[in-house]
Design a protein around this motif. Structure first.
Motif, PDB file in Angstrom:
ATOM      1  N   ASP A 175      22.886  26.524 -59.370  1.00 43.36           N
ATOM      2  CA  ASP A 175      24.014  27.431 -59.624  1.00 43.36           C
ATOM      3  C   ASP A 175      24.868  27.633 -58.368  1.00 43.36           C
ATOM      4  O   ASP A 175      25.023  28.755 -57.888  1.00 43.36           O
ATOM      5  N   PRO A 176      25.440  26.576 -57.804  1.00 47.24           N
ATOM      6  CA  PRO A 176      26.188  26.724 -56.542  1.00 47.24           C
ATOM      7  C   PRO A 176      27.398  27.649 -56.727  1.00 47.24           C
ATOM      8  O   PRO A 176      28.089  27.563 -57.735  1.00 47.24           O
ATOM      9  N   SER A 177      27.621  28.525 -55.751  1.00 51.08           N
ATOM     10  CA  SER A 177      28.767  29.435 -55.825  1.00 51.08           C
ATOM     11  C   SER A 177      30.001  28.707 -55.279  1.00 51.08           C
ATOM     12  O   SER A 177      29.879  27.804 -54.449  1.00 51.08           O
ATOM     13  N   PRO A 178      31.194  29.086 -55.742  1.00 48.46           N
ATOM     14  CA  PRO A 178      32.425  28.368 -55.338  1.00 48.46           C
ATOM     15  C   PRO A 178      32.588  28.257 -53.827  1.00 48.46           C
ATOM     16  O   PRO A 178      33.091  27.253 -53.345  1.00 48.46           O
ATOM     17  N   ARG A 179      32.138  29.282 -53.072  1.00 47.29           N
ATOM     18  CA  ARG A 179      32.396  29.203 -51.624  1.00 47.29           C
ATOM     19  C   ARG A 179      31.534  28.163 -50.921  1.00 47.29           C
ATOM     20  O   ARG A 179      31.773  27.827 -49.777  1.00 47.29           O
ATOM     21  N   THR A 180      30.527  27.620 -51.629  1.00 43.97           N
ATOM     22  CA  THR A 180      29.722  26.561 -51.015  1.00 43.97           C
ATOM     23  C   THR A 180      30.245  25.163 -51.373  1.00 43.97           C
ATOM     24  O   THR A 180      29.651  24.163 -50.979  1.00 43.97           O
ATOM     25  N   LEU A 181      31.335  25.119 -52.149  1.00 48.62           N
ATOM     26  CA  LEU A 181      31.753  23.840 -52.718  1.00 48.62           C
ATOM     27  C   LEU A 181      32.924  23.181 -51.992  1.00 48.62           C
ATOM     28  O   LEU A 181      33.410  22.130 -52.403  1.00 48.62           O
ATOM     29  N   GLY A 182      33.389  23.808 -50.885  1.00 51.74           N
ATOM     30  CA  GLY A 182      34.550  23.254 -50.195  1.00 51.74           C
ATOM     31  C   GLY A 182      35.807  23.508 -51.014  1.00 51.74           C
ATOM     32  O   GLY A 182      35.753  23.933 -52.158  1.00 51.74           O
ATOM     33  N   ARG A 183      36.982  23.262 -50.393  1.00 49.58           N
ATOM     34  CA  ARG A 183      38.234  23.515 -51.102  1.00 49.58           C
ATOM     35  C   ARG A 183      38.618  22.358 -51.998  1.00 49.58           C
ATOM     36  O   ARG A 183      39.477  22.471 -52.853  1.00 49.58           O
TER      37      ARG A 183
ATOM     38  N   GLU B  13      36.026  17.606 -49.596  1.00 48.99           N
ATOM     39  CA  GLU B  13      35.344  18.505 -48.657  1.00 48.99           C
ATOM     40  C   GLU B  13      33.895  18.725 -49.073  1.00 48.99           C
ATOM     41  O   GLU B  13      32.984  18.773 -48.240  1.00 48.99           O
ATOM     42  N   TRP B  14      33.698  18.865 -50.392  1.00 45.62           N
ATOM     43  CA  TRP B  14      32.336  19.046 -50.906  1.00 45.62           C
ATOM     44  C   TRP B  14      31.487  17.812 -50.621  1.00 45.62           C
ATOM     45  O   TRP B  14      30.363  17.900 -50.116  1.00 45.62           O
ATOM     46  N   LEU B  15      32.064  16.641 -50.912  1.00 46.74           N
ATOM     47  CA  LEU B  15      31.338  15.388 -50.663  1.00 46.74           C
ATOM     48  C   LEU B  15      30.974  15.273 -49.184  1.00 46.74           C
ATOM     49  O   LEU B  15      29.876  14.809 -48.836  1.00 46.74           O
ATOM     50  N   ASP B  16      31.879  15.716 -48.324  1.00 47.62           N
ATOM     51  CA  ASP B  16      31.633  15.689 -46.893  1.00 47.62           C
ATOM     52  C   ASP B  16      30.390  16.519 -46.530  1.00 47.62           C
ATOM     53  O   ASP B  16      29.639  16.165 -45.622  1.00 47.62           O
ATOM     54  N   GLN B  17      30.182  17.611 -47.277  1.00 53.56           N
ATOM     55  CA  GLN B  17      29.022  18.480 -47.012  1.00 53.56           C
ATOM     56  C   GLN B  17      27.713  17.901 -47.551  1.00 53.56           C
ATOM     57  O   GLN B  17      26.639  18.234 -47.069  1.00 53.56           O
ATOM     58  N   LEU B  18      27.795  17.103 -48.600  1.00 58.36           N
ATOM     59  CA  LEU B  18      26.571  16.565 -49.210  1.00 58.36           C
ATOM     60  C   LEU B  18      25.932  15.572 -48.254  1.00 58.36           C
ATOM     61  O   LEU B  18      26.621  14.779 -47.614  1.00 58.36           O
TER      62      LEU B  18
ATOM     63  N   SER C 221      35.817   9.825 -60.788  1.00 56.61           N
ATOM     64  CA  SER C 221      36.271  10.754 -61.841  1.00 56.61           C
ATOM     65  C   SER C 221      35.210  11.798 -62.186  1.00 56.61           C
ATOM     66  O   SER C 221      35.527  12.976 -62.389  1.00 56.61           O
ATOM     67  N   GLY C 222      33.939  11.372 -62.265  1.00 56.51           N
ATOM     68  CA  GLY C 222      32.874  12.309 -62.611  1.00 56.51           C
ATOM     69  C   GLY C 222      32.673  13.366 -61.529  1.00 56.51           C
ATOM     70  O   GLY C 222      32.465  14.545 -61.822  1.00 56.51           O
ATOM     71  N   LEU C 223      32.755  12.956 -60.263  1.00 54.83           N
ATOM     72  CA  LEU C 223      32.629  13.901 -59.143  1.00 54.83           C
ATOM     73  C   LEU C 223      33.767  14.916 -59.173  1.00 54.83           C
ATOM     74  O   LEU C 223      33.542  16.120 -59.024  1.00 54.83           O
ATOM     75  N   PHE C 224      35.002  14.436 -59.359  1.00 57.52           N
ATOM     76  CA  PHE C 224      36.162  15.337 -59.414  1.00 57.52           C
ATOM     77  C   PHE C 224      36.002  16.331 -60.569  1.00 57.52           C
ATOM     78  O   PHE C 224      36.263  17.523 -60.418  1.00 57.52           O
ATOM     79  N   ALA C 225      35.573  15.813 -61.732  1.00 57.84           N
ATOM     80  CA  ALA C 225      35.412  16.674 -62.911  1.00 57.84           C
ATOM     81  C   ALA C 225      34.343  17.732 -62.649  1.00 57.84           C
ATOM     82  O   ALA C 225      34.532  18.917 -62.940  1.00 57.84           O
ATOM     83  N   LEU C 226      33.219  17.302 -62.073  1.00 54.86           N
ATOM     84  CA  LEU C 226      32.114  18.225 -61.811  1.00 54.86           C
ATOM     85  C   LEU C 226      32.533  19.290 -60.797  1.00 54.86           C
ATOM     86  O   LEU C 226      32.250  20.478 -60.976  1.00 54.86           O
ATOM     87  N   HIS C 227      33.223  18.865 -59.722  1.00 57.17           N
ATOM     88  CA  HIS C 227      33.640  19.817 -58.701  1.00 57.17           C
ATOM     89  C   HIS C 227      34.560  20.884 -59.303  1.00 57.17           C
ATOM     90  O   HIS C 227      34.376  22.085 -59.082  1.00 57.17           O
ATOM     91  N   ARG C 228      35.533  20.438 -60.098  1.00 52.49           N
ATOM     92  CA  ARG C 228      36.469  21.376 -60.740  1.00 52.49           C
ATOM     93  C   ARG C 228      35.712  22.323 -61.681  1.00 52.49           C
ATOM     94  O   ARG C 228      35.939  23.533 -61.689  1.00 52.49           O
TER      95      ARG C 228
END
Ligand SMILES: [Zn+2]
Length: 351
Positions: A17-25, A29-34, A63-70
């Protein structure tokens, strides 16, 4: 609540259940953190059931990463628990991000879902399968992009109502194949209905939007396995043949032949994707070597060029009405992979 579980395996990381503030903007950015291939779990209203979605098995198919992040940023509460598996984090992170299908010294992760699970990719595949086995999802999607700019479609090894219903969340074409390559869907199908979704081109905003809208439907509906609830009719294409160039053959994409290549295809041939090509419509031009520069391979490795093409006055025509797809206009892919896949216009196998 923000529970970021620490990895309990050397191979995978886990986010609950990741919170939005852990997901990068942004997704980048999120991928960079993974740091590793990552499992993401999101609790649903009905905690007794789970649906799974794998994506990024190929690092250049976002596409799947973008969809999941959104979807994660928007903090949806899914109808059932969701289990997401991000496979190709390592190749995806290599700059420029999202440009490598696999590590240059590594293997194609989506060919590693089979014994003996060797090497780094084999270990990732095995760990992903163990997570699926543990979570016992009611279904699994594997979300990809095509290399060209073609339209979306789904791929399955089992064609029944449940697989068609899953397909209809994203697209209206389902390819049923008996070919076995070591793809995730082949292994997982033993335990759970699995469909591979090809969203369209990796650079297409339309493909990203399709992945997002499909994910919203997949996560929010109480029932995604009944065909009566399907969004639209699904067309099934069975056991396509693969049309390849023989290794020494040359190809060019030009509006008319230069005389230097064994095969000339028009640069806009991608527009033929999933359309019917009748026996009086030329596909391109063939050189002096004729049809010997092509291989047409069926799922059981049979070959029968006469049922596929005819040559008249240097032009190449289908021998019967066909439907071709995954047509490439990239000469590198044409040489290293294949030119296109084809079935009869009716969707039945050519041979
Ligand atoms: Zn892929």
């Amino acid at each position: 609540m923000d529970i970021v579980a620490v990895s309990n395996s050397n191979v995978l990381d886990y986010l609950n259940d990741p919170s939005p503030r852990t997901l990068g903007r942004s997704a980048l950015e999120w991928l960079d953190q993974l740091q590793k291939p990552t499992i993401i779990r999101v609790a649903g209203r009905d905690r007794s059931r789970t649906r799974a979605m794998a994506t990024l098995l190929h690092g250049n198919e976002p596409s799947g990463l973008f969809a999941l992040h959104r979807w994660l940023l928007e903090q949806h509460t899914p109808d059932v628990n969701m289990l997401f598996l991000l496979g190709g984090v390592y190749p995806a992170k290599i700059p420029p991000m999202l440009s490598l299908r696999q590590l240059s010294e590594g293997r194609d992760l989506n060919r590693c879902f089979k014994e003996p699970f060797e090497g780094e990719e084999g270990a990732i595949a095995k760990a992903m399968l163990a997570e699926l086995h543990k979570a016992k999802p009611e279904c699994l999607l594997d979300v990809h992009n095509t290399s060209g700019t073609g339209p979306s479609f789904a791929v399955t090894i089992t064609n029944d109502a449940a697989h068609q219903a899953l397909t209809s969340l994203f697209t209206d074409r389902l390819i049923m194949t008996d070919l076995r390559l070591g793809a995730l869907m082949e292994y997982s199908e033993q335990e759970v209905p699995t469909v591979t979704i090809e969203c369209g081109g990796s650079q297409d905003d339309q493909a990203h939007q399709l992945a997002y809208e499909g994910l919203v439907r997949y996560a929010s509906r109480p029932d995604v396995l009944s065909l009566e609830k399907a969004e639209w009719d699904v067309e099934v294409l069975r056991n396509p043949i693969r049309v390849e160039l023989v290794p020494e053959a040359t190809i060019e994409y030009l509006t008319e032949p230069s005389g230097r290549a064994d095969l000339t295809l028009p640069p806009d041939i991608e527009h033929r994707n999933f359309g019917i090509v009748s026996p009086n419509e030329p596909l391109g031009w063939i050189g002096k070597k004729g049809l010997s520069v092509l291989n047409a391979i069926g799922h059981n490795r049979t070959e029968n060029m006469g049922q596929v093409f005819q040559v008249r006055e240097g032009q190449i025509f289908p021998a019967q009405a066909i439907k071709a797809f995954m047509i490439t206009t990239n000469p590198v892919i044409a040489k290293s992979d294949c030119l296109f896949y084809a079935v009869k216009a009716t969707g039945e196998p050519i041979f």
